[in-house]
Write a protein that holds these residues in place. Structure first.
Motif, PDB file in Angstrom:
ATOM      1  N   UNK A  61       0.832  -1.211   0.000  1.00 31.07           N
ATOM      2  CA  UNK A  61       0.000   0.000   0.000  1.00 31.07           C
ATOM      3  C   UNK A  61       0.858   1.249   0.000  1.00 31.07           C
ATOM      4  N   UNK A  62       2.158   1.072   0.141  1.00 30.28           N
ATOM      5  CA  UNK A  62       3.062   2.225   0.195  1.00 30.28           C
ATOM      6  C   UNK A  62       3.378   2.635  -1.233  1.00 30.28           C
ATOM      7  N   UNK A  63       2.797   3.737  -1.676  1.00 32.27           N
ATOM      8  CA  UNK A  63       2.862   4.070  -3.095  1.00 32.27           C
ATOM      9  C   UNK A  63       3.551   5.389  -3.377  1.00 32.27           C
ATOM     10  N   UNK A  64       3.466   6.346  -2.456  1.00 28.83           N
ATOM     11  CA  UNK A  64       4.053   7.648  -2.774  1.00 28.83           C
ATOM     12  C   UNK A  64       5.563   7.509  -2.808  1.00 28.83           C
ATOM     13  N   UNK A  90       3.566  -0.244  -5.675  1.00 28.27           N
ATOM     14  CA  UNK A  90       2.741   0.349  -4.628  1.00 28.27           C
ATOM     15  C   UNK A  90       1.367   0.688  -5.165  1.00 28.27           C
ATOM     16  N   UNK A  91       0.350   0.464  -4.360  1.00 22.53           N
ATOM     17  CA  UNK A  91      -1.003   0.847  -4.752  1.00 22.53           C
ATOM     18  C   UNK A  91      -1.722   1.311  -3.494  1.00 22.53           C
ATOM     19  N   UNK A  92      -2.127   2.561  -3.513  1.00 21.32           N
ATOM     20  CA  UNK A  92      -2.769   3.133  -2.339  1.00 21.32           C
ATOM     21  C   UNK A  92      -4.043   2.400  -1.977  1.00 21.32           C
TER      22      UNK A  92
ATOM     23  N   UNK B 236      -6.430   1.530 -11.316  1.00 16.14           N
ATOM     24  CA  UNK B 236      -6.039   0.905 -10.055  1.00 16.14           C
ATOM     25  C   UNK B 236      -6.068  -0.616 -10.163  1.00 16.14           C
ATOM     26  N   UNK B 241       2.323  -1.242 -12.485  1.00 18.49           N
ATOM     27  CA  UNK B 241       3.012  -0.015 -12.063  1.00 18.49           C
ATOM     28  C   UNK B 241       3.659   0.731 -13.228  1.00 18.49           C
ATOM     29  N   UNK B 248      -3.498   8.050 -11.250  1.00 18.02           N
ATOM     30  CA  UNK B 248      -3.047   7.192 -10.177  1.00 18.02           C
ATOM     31  C   UNK B 248      -1.820   7.798  -9.495  1.00 18.02           C
ATOM     32  N   UNK B 252      -1.501   8.951  -5.552  1.00 21.35           N
ATOM     33  CA  UNK B 252      -0.458   8.395  -4.684  1.00 21.35           C
ATOM     34  C   UNK B 252       0.387   9.475  -4.011  1.00 21.35           C
ATOM     35  N   UNK B 255       0.501  10.270   0.040  1.00 17.07           N
ATOM     36  CA  UNK B 255       1.210   9.490   1.053  1.00 17.07           C
ATOM     37  C   UNK B 255       0.277   8.553   1.798  1.00 17.07           C
ATOM     38  N   UNK B 256       0.862   7.542   2.449  1.00 16.86           N
ATOM     39  CA  UNK B 256       0.062   6.501   3.098  1.00 16.86           C
ATOM     40  C   UNK B 256      -0.879   7.065   4.148  1.00 16.86           C
TER      41      UNK B 256
END
Lengths: 458, 297
Positions: A61-64, A90-92, B236, B241, B248, B252, B255-256
């Motif tokens: 989930x870590x995408x940035x 990564x995919x949010x 998505x 990627x 997308x 992103x 941030x998480x």
């Protein structure tokens, strides 16, 4: 002064040129390698045979970029040792996409689960696809991690997930200078905390209040309130009762749970104590959790209970340190001797039975990786529960403090309960009911009853 | 096109008369007020977003965009931060590479299908057409897992075909329906005349229908372009990627734990740039295409 605009102009042009240049960015960007000073022993991967030319795909989930790049960088020593190419994706929207990929038979080699609950349901639903942790990685976990972390990676008696990161949630953010000016000491017991709270409330002017909170988080609105309740559960009930509560052996509307929710309510629903700088109690439901602590910077709020990862939310120019603009103290328990800690973390599960995948899991569980990852994360916001992690390799003071709390032998660690409960509750009614508990002033008993009724009956 | 005007004597030509009529219609004060109100209501959020994108992060987090009028404070930092995200340029190219075939493929297929439904009589035509029309009711969400399973089985997974095909599938029912309606409105006598002159289907399609359909194709093309460009769901689920489009990438950026959400407004405007250019360049056709649907032959 005259240098500044020039640098800005140059920086701007460089950025624009980079964006519009057609040259594809190479995925082998090893920009962070110069951060690594930690030495790694390559012989530890010999038992897996010759792995060169193989690929391991990681889905997370870590995408940035700012958060993903440190992970990618931290794999470089492993890639150099073994010749394995680790591909990061990564995919949010991981929580929604991972079940889709598993259902379609398109699972990655390794998936980073932020919730053991989701990992458990994927492991049970797609048992033919998941691969248990190999012996080397399991030995590493036995040696370098606490029992609790191993237990959270275990599903129905088999170890499926290796811990890859952790965070500590039992923190109260505050402004050291405000506390110093008012002459407050860091509270070490719950009573001391409440004494300070009452004192602040008595002297507060205008919009100033002792606490500020915000639980708005889009589709996940309500989760910060569940963290409050979990932290209170650890302080009013025993760790065993907490574990029973998570599996519903202890009913959600049991008096023990009601007491914990009410304890959270003694702050969150007291109009004299909240919501500093933001308004009345109901504003907690509408304030975005990302910004709810910011009134501390304006002196309108004194304390904000939020996890260690909140350090990224203070904005540029705010120093997060014990002698800086903001800092955090451990949310105290009833007595100094008790040391319950609420936290969370990610677990890496394998979906392909291959030596390179097992070698990768072994690397992730080794002290090497935890120390290297600390070094490749210059902006902080990451730590692991690996006991051999040297805090000096963590770049930010709050991460070091989090690690000290995790590593403290007196600490009783418990995982974020809503991440362990079935998603109908943990990512459903627990969130929504806590939101109406605050927004609509729904009574604690009604909230607890509603959540208990929604618990799936297997 | 207006060469076949009936030979009736009048002061104004038909075109001029229409212009006069339009003018009186459009200058009605009530209509003007309503139009202005609608314009303001529709523009306000966009204007707010634009203002937000130029405000400093600390301001965005604490106050609303309307406070700029009393306390103006602007910066381009959000844009430089958003543009500085590595891989954004690549994601722009990805978006273009995804969008163009995803617009062309459904238009080509839908033109052929629409022609058949409109001008080739065959058994079961109405049932089939109703079925295609009804497909629009199927929400794309329910197709995600079965589609992905099929792609994985066929081995297409991870390629651009997955995106092109998915977007084409989701667009086809509406495209066929719209183009069919446009084609049906062309006078049957025109087709019959061509047929009498010995033209086959291919000839009729290319020389008689296609020139008349340009506005319809352009307006559907804009619809589809905007849809694909702004799509996040399909990207998505299906995009690997390497082929992540700009939507997308922007999603992103935050941030998480949402710590950089102030970049979203700037990101939205960066992503909006291309559709706005496309719309402005093609809006002539767009308006004509909408009118074409309303005028009976």
């Amino acid at each position: 002064m005259s240098k500044l605009p020039l640098r800005k102009i140059l920086g701007g042009t460089a950025a624009t040129a980079m964006v519009f240049s057609l040259a594809a960015c190479s995925s082998e960007d090893s920009g962070g390698n110069d951060l690594i000073t930690y030495e790694i022993d390559c012989t530890q991967f010999e038992e897996f045979g010759d792995l060169s030319g193989t690929t391991v795909t990681v889905y997370s989930s870590i995408a940035s970029e700012s958060e993903a790049q440190p992970h990618v960088d931290s794999f470089a020593p492993f890639e150099e040792c073994t010749g394995v190419d680790v591909e990061w994706e990564g995919n949010r929207d991981f929580e929604a996409q991972m079940p889709i990929r598993a259902a379609a038979g398109n699972a990655p080699d390794i998936a980073y689960f932020p919730q053991p609950g989701l990992m458990g349901s994927i492991v049970r639903d797609y048992n033919d696809q998941v691969v248990p942790v190999g012996p080397t990685a399991e030995a590493n976990i036995d040696q370098y991690y606490s029992e609790a972390f191993k237990a959270y990676g275990t599903v129905d008696g088999t170890l499926y997930g290796v811990p890859v990161g952790a965070n500590v949630k039992s923190f109260v953010w505050y402004s050291p200078s405000m506390f110093a000016e008012a002459g407050y000491e860091i509270p070490t017991t719950w009573d001391e905390l409440m004494t300070i709270t009452e004192d602040i409330a008595a002297n507060a002017e205008g919009v100033e209040k002792p606490w500020c909170a915000g639980i708005e988080s889009g589709g996940a609105t309500g989760w910060p309130a569940t963290d409050w309740v979990e932290d209170m559960m650890l302080r009013t009930a025993t760790p065993e009762q907490y574990d029973q509560w998570v599996t519903n052996e202890l009913a959600f509307n049991d008096p023990v749970v009601i007491e914990a929710i009410d304890k959270a309510g003694s702050i969150l629903k007291n109009p004299d104590y909240v919501n500093g700088g933001l308004g009345n109690v109901a504003t907690i439901a509408t304030a975005p959790f990302t910004d709810a602590g910011l009134p501390i910077l304006d002196g309108q709020c004194w304390m904000h209970r939020q996890a260690s990862f909140y350090q990224a939310n203070w904005g540029e120019g705010v120093t997060v340190a014990e002698d800086g603009d903001v800092w955090a103290f451990y949310l105290p328990a009833d007595s100094v001797d008790e040391h319950p800690v609420l936290g969370a973390g990610e677990f890496a599960t394998a979906f392909r039975d291959a030596p390179e995948v097992h070698a990768f899991q072994a690397y992730l569980t080794s002290p090497d990786w935890s120390n290297i990852k600390g070094q490749t994360t210059p902006n902080g916001g990451w730590l692991s529960a690996n006991t051999e992690l040297d805090p000096a390799n963590l770049t930010k003071p709050i991460d070091q403090l989090s690690y000290e709390i995790l590593a403290d032998p007196a600490t009783v660690f418990r995982f974020d309960g809503s991440d362990l409960m079935p998603s109908a509750v943990g990512a459903g009614t627990f969130w929504t009911e806590m939101t109406s508990w605050i927004a609509n002033d729904k009574s604690t008993q009604d909230v607890a009853d509603a959540i208990q009724d929604s618990w799936p009956s297997e | 096109m207006s060469a076949t005007a009936p030979a009736m004597p009048r002061k104004l030509t038909r075109k001029e008369q229409r212009a006069v009529d339009n003018k009186t219609k459009l200058t009605s004060p009530t209509a003007s007020v309503i139009a202005i109100i609608i314009a303001i209501v529709w523009t306000t959020p966009t204007a707010g977003l634009l203002i937000t994108s130029f405000r400093p992060a600390s301001e965005i987090r604490t106050t609303g965009w309307w406070t700029v009028f009393s306390n103006p404070d602007f910066t381009t930092e959000n844009y430089s931060d958003a543009l500085g995200t590595s891989g954004l340029g690549q994601s722009f190219i990805n978006s273009i590479v995804i969008t163009i075939p995803a617009v062309i493929i459904p238009i080509l297929l839908a033109l052929l299908a629409a022609y058949a439904f409109a001008w080739i009589p065959f058994k079961g035509r109405d049932i089939l057409f109703t079925a295609v029309f009804a497909l629009q009711v199927v929400p794309i969400q329910v197709t995600l897992i079965p589609l992905l399973t099929q792609y994985v089985n066929v081995g297409l997974d991870g390629t651009l075909w997955v995106l092109w095909l998915s977007h084409s599938m989701f667009a086809l029912p509406l495209a066929i329906f719209l183009l069919h309606n446009f084609m049906k409105e062309i006078p049957a006598s025109l087709i019959e005349a061509a047929r009498v002159d010995g033209a086959g289907h291919v000839r009729i399609f290319f020389t008689v229908l296609l020139p008349l359909l340009v506005p319809a194709i352009a307006s559907f093309g804009i619809f589809q372009f905007l849809w694909v460009w702004n799509d996040l769901l399909v990207a998505m689920v299906f995009a690997s990627n390497d082929y992540a489009p700009v939507t997308r990438k922007i999603a992103e950026m935050v941030g998480s734990f949402g710590s950089a959400w102030h970049l979203l407004a700037a990101g939205a405007f960066i992503s909006m740039l291309v559709p706005v250019i496309v719309f402005l360049a093609l809006q002539r056709y767009f308006v004509r295409g909408m009118l074409a649907g309303g005028v009976k032959g």
